[in-house]
Design an enzyme around this catalytic site. Structure first.
Site: not given
Length: 582
Positions: A307, A409, A278, A325, A329, A455, A327
């Site tokens: 991570r 979420k 992000c 991910q 946004h 997200h 991902d």
RNA sequence: GCCCUUGUAGCUCAGUUGGCAGAGCACCACCAUGGUAAGGUGGGGGUCAUCGGUUCAAAUCCGAUCGAGGGCUCCA
């Protein structure tokens, strides 16, 4: 005994009662054992003990035998209500029980259950007598360490897990299911099908994709990219590391540092491998000023993040230290927020359906106690999520206060081929990062305003999703995902040249094909292809060469002979484009 | 991270009370030229995870380290 009680309640009572029986058996063997808690759980029960030594599988066998004996003694479960003081006296020396007694609210009565040789502090309910338990319908499964009350700072207890049912047939069915789960284990299949590996000497929790695994992964990623472009997204690509300024600004160094890889120092600055994408996408946003006319931005990236996951929690592809991910946004105006959410949810469902997941349910998580952002935005966002779920006709449940501190979420869970639930998609609002980075857009009235930030990851992470897919299909991927769609098998070397022609034709048609022209006999080649779960095997000999056709052996055993090469190509291409099974 | 289990050939696994390290598959070579799930013969390949200890002698016993597996929410 007049009316029948619901199956679930009956099972729960049986399991809970069994756990008391197990505790009695364990105490027979270890009178000095400390007993903690022993609830019924999905498919069975467990009980936590503090024991003088570790348990072996022979111990489990003995406990199991003693349980059977106790069950056959037909002992009654008697409920006894006592005062707190009496309870404390009875459980003197049982430190965990004493702690539990103290934790019972003042207005509740303290109840005990006795089954002859054993009395436990327990709310109940239980079956009337061990007569109602079936000595042949439980099985002790394994032992595990478990912290008292699940807290890492508490002592580690020994937990014995067991499965229990009302009759031996249900037990047998459940044990069969466990076998099925073991057969589908993605770590096992990953090795057998030569898809990926891990290398302890090069770092645990980091995936190495082999050619066959990479083929599948790329099929997933290509589909993902195509669909994102087709659904109004743009792709962005961002670095793998960022200077500490970025992570200080985003707040990750305050709240997320424990999960981040240690910094690398360069030119007197600290660089961190990214645990999330992000902040990078925000940097792109911040590159210029934005007008409301430009929004929404939908920026997607297959972004690989790192991570630090605790060593003990690493698990094949399902929990790793480096993963990608899927991902994206979305930055939008307040006006656009509702339609964006609706669209994201629709798109998520489309993606999941495309991979063969039909049974999907939603979980809405709302504002927790500790949170940032103003109430109006939280409310509006939460409502838009709820509306989108209802509009899609999804079954959903609400986790009140279960949202992240920065926004509400939706999580989507799918059910796989053998009924297990997996959480894949997540769609989250973020009221934190736009503030921290001071993001704005200029609205139609000329005023700078804060955009909404959403997200979303549809598959979750490619690695984890791959693991789930692998188990879902038990390794037998549909043609559109299979690493090799077709294997060409000459009946003997004599037909290598005709086979080569067919191979070339398929290859040129864009199919993933390989020819097994090795020294094995045809039978062995079929066996190998079958074990690698190749969807289509073309067995080519004199008959095929004469007629310029192919004979198709399907992975599922079906056999169709004498198909023209072009016809076969069309057939496979059709399956692939429709993303259908064989 | 913590508890338990575990680590022998590329893979799956044997290895008795401590006494020269094994099998099947895979790999390589040769023979066999074959019609729908393993053709035959031979060969190469291991510092028994790593480090240290006990012992005349350690894959085996002890300790540490690393990795892998089962768990650590389901509230008496």
């Amino acid at each position: 005994m007049a009316q029948k009680e619901p199956v679930e309640e009956k099972l729960e009572k049986v399991r809970h009662s069994m756990s008391h029986v197990m505790a009695e058996a364990v105490l027979q063997m270890f009178p000095q054992a400390q007993i903690a808690i022993g609830p019924a759980i999905d498919n069975g029960f467990y009980y936590d003990f503090e024991l003088p030594r570790a348990l072996s599988s022979e111990d489990l066998e003995e406990i199991s035998q003693r349980m059977k004996t106790i069950i056959h003694e037909n002992k009654e479960f008697k409920r006894i209500v006592v005062s707190r003081d009496e309870a404390r006296k009875m459980f003197a020396g049982q430190v965990y029980k004493l702690e539990l007694i103290d934790a019972i609210p003042e207005n509740e009565e303290v109840s005990l259950y006795n089954q002859g040789g054993f009395t436990d502090l327990c709310r109940g309910p239980h079956v009337a007598s061990t007569k109602d338990l079936n000595a042949e319908s439980f099985k002790l499964l394994n032992t595990a360490g478990a912290y008292w009350r699940g807290k890492e700072t508490n002592p580690m207890l020994t937990r014995i897990y067991a499965t229990a049912w009302t009759n031996p047939k249900d037990l047998r069915l459940y044990l069969q299911k466990l076998e099925e789960i073991e057969k589908r284990d993605h770590r096992k299949l990953g090795k057998e099908l030569d898809l990926f590996s891990f290398h302890e000497e090069a770092g645990p929790g980091l995936v190495y994709w082999h050619p066959r695994g990479a083929r599948i992964r790329l099929a997933i990623e290509n589909f993902w990219r195509d669909q994102h472009y087709a659904n109004g997204y743009e792709m962005v690509q961002t670095p793998h590391v960022g200077k500490s300024w970025l992570w200080e600004t985003s707040g990750h160094l305050d709240f997320y540092k424990a999960s981040m890889y240690s910094p690398m120092e360069m030119d007197k600055a600290d660089y961190y491998a990214k645990p999330m994408n992000c902040p990078f996408h925000i940097m792109i946003y911040q590159n210029t000023k934005h007008s409301y006319r430009e929004l929404p931005f939908r920026w997607a990236e297959l972004g690989t993040v790192y991570r630090y996951e605790k060593a003990g929690s690493l698990h094949g592809l399902l929990r790793v230290r480096g993963f990608t991910q899927d991902d994206a946004h979305i930055f939008c105006t307040p006006d656009q927020m509702e339609s964006e959410i609706r669209e994201v949810l629709r798109f998520s469902l489309f993606m999941l359906h495309s991979f063969g997941f039909e049974d999907i349910s939603a979980y809405l998580s709302t504002r927790p106690q500790e949170s940032v952002g103003d109430t109006d935005r939280w409310d509006a966002a939460t409502e838009s999520l709820r509306k989108a779920i209802i509009e899609q006709g999804l079954s959903y449940s609400v986790d009140e206060g279960g949202g992240a501190f920065y926004g509400p979420k939706i999580d989507l869970k799918i059910k796989d081929a053998i009924g297990r639930e997996w959480q894949l998609s997540t769609i989250q609002f973020d009221f934190n990062l736009p503030d921290r980075f001071g993001m704005t857009f200029v609205d139609s009235d000329g005023v700078e305003k804060r955009p909404y930030m959403i997200h979303r990851a549809l598959l979750g992470s490619i690695e984890r999703f791959f693991g789930v897919l692998l188990e879902h299909y038990a390794g037998a991927f549909p043609p559109w995902l299979a690493p090799e769609q077709v294997c060409v098998i000459p009946v003997s070397e004599v037909f290598n040249s005709y086979s080569g022609e067919v191979f070339t034709a398929l290859k040129q048609a864009g199919l993933r094909v390989y020819m097994d022209d090795g020294a094995d006999r045809m039978n062995a080649k079929i066996r190998n292809a079958q074990n690698m779960k190749v969807p289509y095997m073309l067995v080519l000999g004199d008959r095929e060469a004469q007629g310029n056709v192919v004979s198709v052996r399907y992975r599922d055993g079906r056999q169709v002979n004498g198909i023209a090469v072009n016809e076969f190509i069309a057939l496979v291409k059709d399956k692939v484009s429709k993303r259908e099974a064989l």
